[in-house]
Structure formats: structure tokens, C-alpha cells
Design a protein around this motif. Structure first.
Motif, PDB file in Angstrom:
ATOM      1  N   LEU A   1       0.779  -1.120  -0.040  1.00  0.00           N
ATOM      2  CA  LEU A   1      -0.045   0.089   0.203  1.00  0.00           C
ATOM      3  C   LEU A   1       0.896   1.256   0.063  1.00  0.00           C
ATOM      4  CD1 LEU A   1      -3.006  -0.569   2.696  1.00  0.00           C
ATOM      5  CD2 LEU A   1      -3.050  -0.566   0.122  1.00  0.00           C
ATOM      6  N   ASP A   2       0.350   2.164  -0.592  1.00  0.00           N
ATOM      7  CA  ASP A   2       0.910   3.437  -0.449  1.00  0.00           C
ATOM      8  C   ASP A   2       0.587   4.126   0.824  1.00  0.00           C
ATOM      9  OD1 ASP A   2       0.803   6.594  -0.579  1.00  0.00           O
ATOM     10  OD2 ASP A   2       1.106   6.308  -2.632  1.00  0.00           O
ATOM     11  N   PRO A   3       1.648   4.448   1.489  1.00  0.00           N
ATOM     12  CA  PRO A   3       1.516   4.885   3.032  1.00  0.00           C
ATOM     13  C   PRO A   3       0.700   6.209   2.897  1.00  0.00           C
ATOM     14  CG  PRO A   3       3.873   4.592   2.276  1.00  0.00           C
ATOM     15  CD  PRO A   3       3.045   4.320   1.185  1.00  0.00           C
ATOM     16  N   LEU A   4       0.671   7.107   2.178  1.00  0.00           N
ATOM     17  CA  LEU A   4      -0.038   8.332   2.148  1.00  0.00           C
ATOM     18  C   LEU A   4      -1.719   7.880   2.129  1.00  0.00           C
ATOM     19  CD1 LEU A   4      -0.347  11.285   2.444  1.00  0.00           C
ATOM     20  CD2 LEU A   4       0.041  11.686   0.016  1.00  0.00           C
ATOM     21  N   GLY A   5      -1.873   6.947   0.973  1.00  0.00           N
ATOM     22  CA  GLY A   5      -3.188   6.463   0.568  1.00  0.00           C
ATOM     23  C   GLY A   5      -3.876   5.911   2.121  1.00  0.00           C
ATOM     24  N   ALA A   6      -2.939   4.879   2.680  1.00  0.00           N
ATOM     25  CA  ALA A   6      -3.394   4.276   3.876  1.00  0.00           C
ATOM     26  C   ALA A   6      -3.687   5.536   5.032  1.00  0.00           C
ATOM     27  CB  ALA A   6      -2.456   3.336   4.438  1.00  0.00           C
ATOM     28  N   ALA A   7      -2.859   6.251   4.941  1.00  0.00           N
ATOM     29  CA  ALA A   7      -3.056   7.401   6.212  1.00  0.00           C
ATOM     30  C   ALA A   7      -4.412   8.192   5.792  1.00  0.00           C
ATOM     31  CB  ALA A   7      -1.747   8.480   6.124  1.00  0.00           C
ATOM     32  N   PHE A   8      -4.668   8.275   4.580  1.00  0.00           N
ATOM     33  CA  PHE A   8      -5.814   9.212   4.102  1.00  0.00           C
ATOM     34  C   PHE A   8      -7.072   8.407   4.430  1.00  0.00           C
ATOM     35  CE2 PHE A   8      -3.858  11.803   0.618  1.00  0.00           C
ATOM     36  CZ  PHE A   8      -3.780  13.043   1.332  1.00  0.00           C
ATOM     37  N   ALA A   9      -6.924   7.061   4.251  1.00  0.00           N
ATOM     38  CA  ALA A   9      -7.966   6.211   4.689  1.00  0.00           C
ATOM     39  C   ALA A   9      -8.136   6.300   6.269  1.00  0.00           C
ATOM     40  CB  ALA A   9      -7.746   4.688   4.441  1.00  0.00           C
ATOM     41  N   VAL A  10      -7.142   6.197   7.091  1.00  0.00           N
ATOM     42  CA  VAL A  10      -7.353   6.347   8.601  1.00  0.00           C
ATOM     43  C   VAL A  10      -8.184   7.853   8.937  1.00  0.00           C
ATOM     44  CG1 VAL A  10      -6.127   6.431  10.863  1.00  0.00           C
ATOM     45  CG2 VAL A  10      -5.415   4.614   8.992  1.00  0.00           C
ATOM     46  N   GLY A  11      -7.514   8.616   8.240  1.00  0.00           N
ATOM     47  CA  GLY A  11      -8.033   9.952   8.725  1.00  0.00           C
ATOM     48  C   GLY A  11      -9.555   9.942   8.002  1.00  0.00           C
ATOM     49  N   ALA A  12      -9.858   9.360   7.116  1.00  0.00           N
ATOM     50  CA  ALA A  12     -11.315   9.268   6.757  1.00  0.00           C
ATOM     51  C   ALA A  12     -12.150   8.483   7.785  1.00  0.00           C
ATOM     52  CB  ALA A  12     -11.507   8.832   5.418  1.00  0.00           C
ATOM     53  N   GLY A  13     -11.613   7.467   8.304  1.00  0.00           N
ATOM     54  CA  GLY A  13     -12.181   6.924   9.358  1.00  0.00           C
ATOM     55  C   GLY A  13     -12.489   7.745  10.570  1.00  0.00           C
ATOM     56  N   ALA A  14     -11.508   8.709  11.068  1.00  0.00           N
ATOM     57  CA  ALA A  14     -11.754   9.469  12.047  1.00  0.00           C
ATOM     58  C   ALA A  14     -12.822  10.651  11.821  1.00  0.00           C
ATOM     59  CB  ALA A  14     -10.460  10.267  12.391  1.00  0.00           C
ATOM     60  N   MET A  15     -12.817  11.066  10.601  1.00  0.00           N
ATOM     61  CA  MET A  15     -13.918  11.885  10.087  1.00  0.00           C
ATOM     62  C   MET A  15     -15.153  11.196  10.207  1.00  0.00           C
ATOM     63  SD  MET A  15     -12.331  14.555  10.117  1.00  0.00           S
ATOM     64  CE  MET A  15     -13.753  15.673   9.298  1.00  0.00           C
ATOM     65  N   TRP A  16     -15.142   9.863   9.869  1.00  0.00           N
ATOM     66  CA  TRP A  16     -16.448   9.086  10.084  1.00  0.00           C
ATOM     67  C   TRP A  16     -17.027   9.121  11.253  1.00  0.00           C
ATOM     68  CZ3 TRP A  16     -16.949   3.377   7.672  1.00  0.00           C
ATOM     69  CH2 TRP A  16     -18.048   2.977   7.511  1.00  0.00           C
ATOM     70  N   ALA A  17     -16.152   8.738  12.173  1.00  0.00           N
ATOM     71  CA  ALA A  17     -16.467   8.673  13.719  1.00  0.00           C
ATOM     72  C   ALA A  17     -17.221  10.030  14.072  1.00  0.00           C
ATOM     73  CB  ALA A  17     -15.356   8.367  14.487  1.00  0.00           C
ATOM     74  N   ALA A  18     -16.667  11.252  13.663  1.00  0.00           N
ATOM     75  CA  ALA A  18     -17.166  12.571  13.900  1.00  0.00           C
ATOM     76  C   ALA A  18     -18.544  12.786  13.282  1.00  0.00           C
ATOM     77  CB  ALA A  18     -16.204  13.703  13.445  1.00  0.00           C
ATOM     78  N   TYR A  19     -18.570  12.411  11.932  1.00  0.00           N
ATOM     79  CA  TYR A  19     -19.814  12.389  11.465  1.00  0.00           C
ATOM     80  C   TYR A  19     -20.865  11.573  11.853  1.00  0.00           C
ATOM     81  CZ  TYR A  19     -22.756  10.632   7.384  1.00  0.00           C
ATOM     82  OH  TYR A  19     -23.861  10.251   6.598  1.00  0.00           O
ATOM     83  N   ILE A  20     -20.499  10.420  12.585  1.00  0.00           N
ATOM     84  CA  ILE A  20     -21.871   9.777  13.241  1.00  0.00           C
ATOM     85  C   ILE A  20     -22.251  10.545  14.276  1.00  0.00           C
ATOM     86  CG2 ILE A  20     -22.067   7.731  14.669  1.00  0.00           C
ATOM     87  CD1 ILE A  20     -20.211   6.121  12.828  1.00  0.00           C
ATOM     88  N   VAL A  21     -21.146  11.262  15.167  1.00  0.00           N
ATOM     89  CA  VAL A  21     -21.580  12.085  16.372  1.00  0.00           C
ATOM     90  C   VAL A  21     -22.547  13.269  15.943  1.00  0.00           C
ATOM     91  CG1 VAL A  21     -20.645  13.521  17.939  1.00  0.00           C
ATOM     92  CG2 VAL A  21     -19.626  11.325  17.578  1.00  0.00           C
TER      93      VAL A  21
END
Length: 319
Positions: free
Chosen positions: A178-198
Motif C-alpha cells: 500500500l501507498d503509505p499516504l493512501g493508507a493515512a488518508f483512509a485512517v483519517g477518513a475513518g476519524a472523520m466518519w466517527a465525527a460524522y456519526i456524532v
């Protein structure tokens, strides 16, 4: 990446008791079978269909990224979805407090961040791994909210899946490359998904029906517009690109919102959340069928571990 989950509609209790003939009709074996099948499998099918729509919409987005870039596709999706939702919902803009507007703006920011980071991710890494990393955000939120010791087990299982994905070396489109930057973007998207749920839950309590969702989508579209224009420029106005962007908006936003809203009227929220945990598997399937993104057995096992951890964490919640 999931669609926005509208607040479930409440069904008022009936005020009268059915008569004996009515009770006989509703409790007959044929009606019980029909109601059981429809009540049990109908909403589940709607949620699964929504997940399929979202992930195949994401696969279509990957196909048009060479035309408009990741930021351009996000702009097309959010703008088209906002226009559709505003036209359908026609939300009122008067009578709300500053706190109400603060909540809906925060919801829009979370939505823009989740979409922007996720699309940057799938522009660099396969769809299945991207969604697998993204789902860690809601999983972490579930563990924190539950505060039950057993959820540490589910968190460890998910972590094991991620370690397996990133550590076995892989090859081709495997997770190990995996591209490390792409993986980091995915993890960041997960953090925003959690905020999105709240903020989705908070917005649902402050705004009727889907009005808050429509307004938040408009906020997200406004936020993404400068980035999309800066990256894609006049390419956003090419008719074929606009048509494909509309297709992404329908598949990834409008259709899933409708299906999920119908499902949530008859489906308990924990069951809905468990079904949403299947997103990584659906994403991997869409990536394979549409984008020809093959995965190894170890990749599939790792994704299965993350899915199992998500389901276990949701089932362990109370209240």
C-alpha cells in the motif's frame, strides 16, 4: 465509505386495541409467515442494497478520477447530492438557534472531510483495503462509547487484522504494498466518519426529517468546491464528466440515503450498525468486479477479522 444514515423515523403507538377478527387475521399462520419474512429480511435487504450502491459508486468514482481528480469527483458528488436533497427536502432556514447552525455546520465539515480524505485514499490504494482502514474509525468510537472490557477484545481483533494486512508483504494490489499516504488518508477518513456519526445524531435531534442532512450536504459541497475547482478546473463542466459525477452522487448518496431511511423505520439501530460492518467486504467485491483489484487470501482473512471485530463491538453495546 458509507452513505449518511438518516435518523430513524419514529412510529407512534396505536391508541386502540384491535378487534378479535383483526387479531385473528394478524396472527394467522400465513400472515405471520408473510410479516416475518418481510419484517426480518426486507430491511436487511435494503441496508445491503445501500452498501452495494455506495461501494459501486465509489468504484465508479475511481474510474472518473483521471478526468477530474479526487477533489473534483468529491465536488461533483457533494454538489449533485446537495442539489437533489435541497430540492426534495426544501428545508426551512428560519427559526433555528446559533447552536443548531453550529451543529449542522460541524456535520457538513465532517461530511466534507470524510469524503475528501476517502477519495484521496482510493485514488492511491485499492477500494477494499481503504474501506477496511476507514471502518476503524466507527469501531474505535463504538469501543469508547461502550466502555466495556469485552470491547478491548474486539479492538485487538481489529488491530490484528490491520497488522496482518500491512505486514504480510503482499504483492501487486495486495495490502502489503500500500501507498503509505493512501493508507493515512483512509485512517483519517475513518476519524472523520466517527465525527460524522456524532454530528449526524446531534443534527437529527435538532432538525426535522432530513432537513439537517440536506443543509449539511450543502455546507460540505461549499467547502469542497474550491478544492475541486483548483484541481479539475474546466474539466468539471465537461458534459460526460458531469453525467458520471451525477451517477456517483446517485449511487453513493441519493439512493443509499433513501434505502437506509426506509430500512431504519423497521430495523433496530444496532442491527443496522452490524450490517454496515459488511462495507469492507462489499468494497473488496466492487473493487474486484469493477476495477479488477485482486486480493490474496491473507488480505481477505484480514478484512474478515476487521468485519468480525466491528460486529462484535456493536453487539456488545448496551442501550
Amino acid at each position: 465509505m458509507p452513505a449518511a444514515s438518516p435518523s430513524p423515523a419514529t412510529t407512534p403507538a396505536t391508541a386502540t386495541t384491535p378487534t378479535a377478527p383483526a387479531q385473528a387475521r394478524t396472527t394467522s399462520p400465513a400472515n405471520r409467515l408473510k410479516g416475518g419474512l418481510g419484517g426480518r429480511f426486507g430491511p436487511v435487504a435494503l441496508v445491503v442494497a445501500a452498501g452495494i450502491s455506495v461501494q459501486f459508486g465509489a468504484a465508479l468514482a475511481v474510474m472518473i478520477m483521471p478526468r477530474a481528480g479526487a477533489a473534483g469527483v468529491v465536488t461533483l458528488r457533494l454538489a449533485a447530492a446537495a442539489l437533489v436533497l435541497l430540492a426534495v427536502c426544501r428545508p426551512k432556514v428560519r427559526g433555528y438557534s446559533r447552536a443548531d447552525w453550529g451543529t449542522v455546520v460541524a456535520f457538513g465539515v465532517a461530511m466534507a472531510g470524510m469524503n475528501g480524505l476517502f477519495y484521496q485514499s482510493i485514488d492511491r490504494i485499492p477500494l477494499g483495503p481503504a474501506v477496511t482502514l476507514e471502518v476503524l474509525g466507527p469501531l474505535a468510537l463504538s469501543v469508547l462509547v461502550s466502555r466495556r472490557l469485552v470491547n478491548l477484545l474486539w479492538a485487538g481483533l481489529a488491530l490484528g487484522g490491520v497488522v496482518l494486512l500491512s505486514g504480510h508483504g503482499g504483492g501487486g494490489l495486495g495490502f502489503g504494498s500500500l501507498d503509505p499516504l493512501g493508507a493515512a488518508f483512509a485512517v483519517g477518513a475513518g476519524a472523520m466518519w466517527a465525527a460524522y456519526i456524532v454530528f449526524s445524531a446531534r443534527t437529527g435531534r435538532r432538525f426535522p426529517q432530513a432537513d439537517g442532512l440536506a443543509l449539511a450536504m450543502a455546507v460540505a459541497a461549499v467547502i469542497s468546491l474550491p478544492l475541486g475547482v483548483a484541481q479539475a478546473g474546466s474539466a468539471l463542466l465537461v458534459p460526460s464528466t458531469l453525467a458520471l459525477g451525477l451517477g456517483v452522487a446517485v449511487l453513493s448518496s441519493v439512493l443509499p440515503y433513501t434505502l437506509e431511511l426506509l430500512a431504519l423505520r423497521r430495523l433496530p439501530a444496532p442491527t443496522f450498525a452490524i450490517l454496515m460492518s459488511l462495507e469492507p467486504a462489499i468494497a473488496a467485491t466492487a473493487g474486484f468486479l469493477v476495477l479488477h483489484q485482486a486480493m490474496s487470501l491473507l488480505d481477505a482473512l484480514a478484512i474478515a477479522l476487521v468485519i468480525a471485530a466491528s460486529m462484535g463491538a456493536v453487539r456488545a453495546q448496551r442501550g
